[in-house]
Design an enzyme around this catalytic site. Structure first.
Site, PDB file in Angstrom:
ATOM      1  N   CYS A   1     -58.765  25.969   4.033  1.00 16.74           N
ATOM      2  CA  CYS A   1     -58.496  24.537   3.926  1.00 16.74           C
ATOM      3  C   CYS A   1     -58.251  23.932   5.310  1.00 16.74           C
ATOM      4  O   CYS A   1     -57.157  24.068   5.872  1.00 16.74           O
ATOM      5  CB  CYS A   1     -57.283  24.315   3.027  1.00 16.74           C
ATOM      6  SG  CYS A   1     -56.800  22.587   2.927  1.00 16.74           S
TER       7      CYS A   1
ATOM      8  N   CYS B   1     -55.421  21.342   5.549  1.00 16.59           N
ATOM      9  CA  CYS B   1     -54.052  21.881   5.458  1.00 16.59           C
ATOM     10  C   CYS B   1     -53.651  22.570   6.761  1.00 16.59           C
ATOM     11  O   CYS B   1     -52.529  22.415   7.237  1.00 16.59           O
ATOM     12  CB  CYS B   1     -53.932  22.926   4.337  1.00 16.59           C
ATOM     13  SG  CYS B   1     -54.815  22.553   2.830  1.00 16.59           S
ATOM     14  N   ASP B   2     -54.546  23.369   7.323  1.00 12.24           N
ATOM     15  CA  ASP B   2     -54.162  24.264   8.416  1.00 12.24           C
ATOM     16  C   ASP B   2     -54.734  23.872   9.777  1.00 12.24           C
ATOM     17  O   ASP B   2     -54.341  24.438  10.797  1.00 12.24           O
ATOM     18  CB  ASP B   2     -54.606  25.703   8.076  1.00 12.24           C
ATOM     19  CG  ASP B   2     -53.947  26.186   6.787  1.00 12.24           C
ATOM     20  OD1 ASP B   2     -52.770  25.824   6.580  1.00 12.24           O
ATOM     21  OD2 ASP B   2     -54.595  26.884   5.996  1.00 12.24           O
TER      22      ASP B   2
END
Ligand code: NAP
Length: 324
Positions: free
Chosen positions: A145, A148-149
């Site tokens: 992701c 997200c990261d």
């Protein structure tokens, strides 16, 4: 009489009219329509927005020219809340069984909810590369992701694996954060929309590495590189990277679907009819989890939402039939 004002009781001895499982664009849209039909509906979902919320930027949803996925997901959620639909978030479905003419949904969190209708909008699960190093380094430089990261990789070097829209949009997003982005794809042409391919080609920070597969992810406690193999020459080499983003598509949750007794297509998606009904009376499927010969597979937010609306309409008519 208007279809929107038919007298379907909102409470019925603890049995909901409909449980929508999943809160991506398909599930949230189904809930909006059902609430407007005055159907007693509840949503259970592990998250809000599904894949939509993980998209760095959405620029193909009509009327909203450019919006982060998480923002569009919030807008869908607000729309559902306007109709007072309860949403249980942070819980996943474990089993769905037929008991005394209703469907009962049990969740991983120990909840048990029953209803006449279930609309399954649970999407699909991200595919793993299944190469050495992957299990060991998940969360230590391997991510599925970008949104997200990605921020953990500011000014670092990362690799994105895949050649579809998710891989290319992730690479474009990561290029706004990282120092350099390798885009590793197993063929010489990309499956992604030409719009994204052109943007990739003109981005100085992104280096496409085509006809290549990742054979190993390297590093002891954190990612230090990937070993790649050219599928034409067979030549192997190591790219030094700090992070690897795997975006190679997704698969349906076959075991869960089979355990419910749903008929699946050859890929494991739920075989749906034109109205999103399935082989089980009262169970509808829509969005990415739906498949079969009647489904035109074009995984977009707008098509998932449209399928949610169709499922809601068909489910409503079914409800009127069984409740009289
Ligand atoms: P996808 O379209 O299925 O693409 C998966 C990519 O990963 C393909 O390029 C595939 O290669 C590659 N791949 C698959 N298995 C692999 C393996 N074991 N090793 C190496 N490479 C592998 O998946 P996606 O990009 O996640 O997109 C999913 C759906 O969402 C698609 O329908 C997509 O159009 C849609 N989507 C749309 C948007 C948008 O419209 N803006 C954004 C994101 C996603 P091959 O090409 O060789 O098969």
């Amino acid at each position: 009489m208007s279809r929107f004002r038919l007298d379907v009781p909102r409470e019925s001895r603890g049995v909901y009219d409909c449980i929508v499982v999943g809160a991506g664009p398909a599930g949230l849209t189904a809930a909006i329509y059902l609430a407007r039909f005055n159907v007693n509906v509840i949503i259970v979902s592990k998250d809000i927005g599904g894949q939509m919320a993980l998209a760095p930027l959405i620029d193909d949803y009509p009327g909203v020219p450019s919006v982060p996925g998480v923002k569009l997901a919030e807008m869908f959620e607000e729309h559902v809340k306007k109709y007072g639909v309860p949403i249980i978030v942070g819980d996943s479905v474990k089993t769905i069984t037929r008991e005394n003419n209703v469907w009962c949904v049990e969740t991983e969190g120990g909840r048990r909810l029953c209803s006449y209708i279930v609309i399954l909008a649970i999407g699909s699960i991200k595919r793993r590369l299944n190469v050495p190093g992957e299990d060991r380094l998940i969360g230590r430089g391997i991510s599925y992701c970008a949104i997200c990261d990605g921020p953990f990789f500011r000014n670092k070097v990362v690799a994105v694996v895949g050649g579809g829209n998710s891989a290319l949009t992730s690479a474009l997003y990561l290029a706004t954060i990282a120092k350099k982005v390798y885009l590793i794809h197993r063929r010489d042409s990309f499956r992604a929309f030409p719009y994204y391919v052109e943007k990739i080609r003109s981005n100085q920070k992104i280096e496409p590495i085509i006809n290549s597969i990742v054979v190993e992810i390297l590093g002891e406690n954190k990612v230090t590189g990937v070993r790649i193999r050219n599928v034409i020459s067979g030549e192997e080499k190591i790219l030094e990277v700090d992070g690897v983003f795997i975006e190679i598509g997704s698969e349906p949750p076959k075991e869960l679907l089979k355990s419910i007794g749903l008929e699946l297509d050859e890929m494991g998606y739920v075989a749906v009819n034109h109205d999103m009904s399935t082989n089980l009376p009262g169970i509808y499927a829509c969005g990415d989890v739906a498949g079969g010969k009647h489904k035109y597979r074009f995984e977009q937010i707008i098509t998932a939402a449209a399928e949610g609306a169709i499922a809601a309409d068909a489910a409503y008519k079914y409800l009127l039939k069984i409740k009289g």
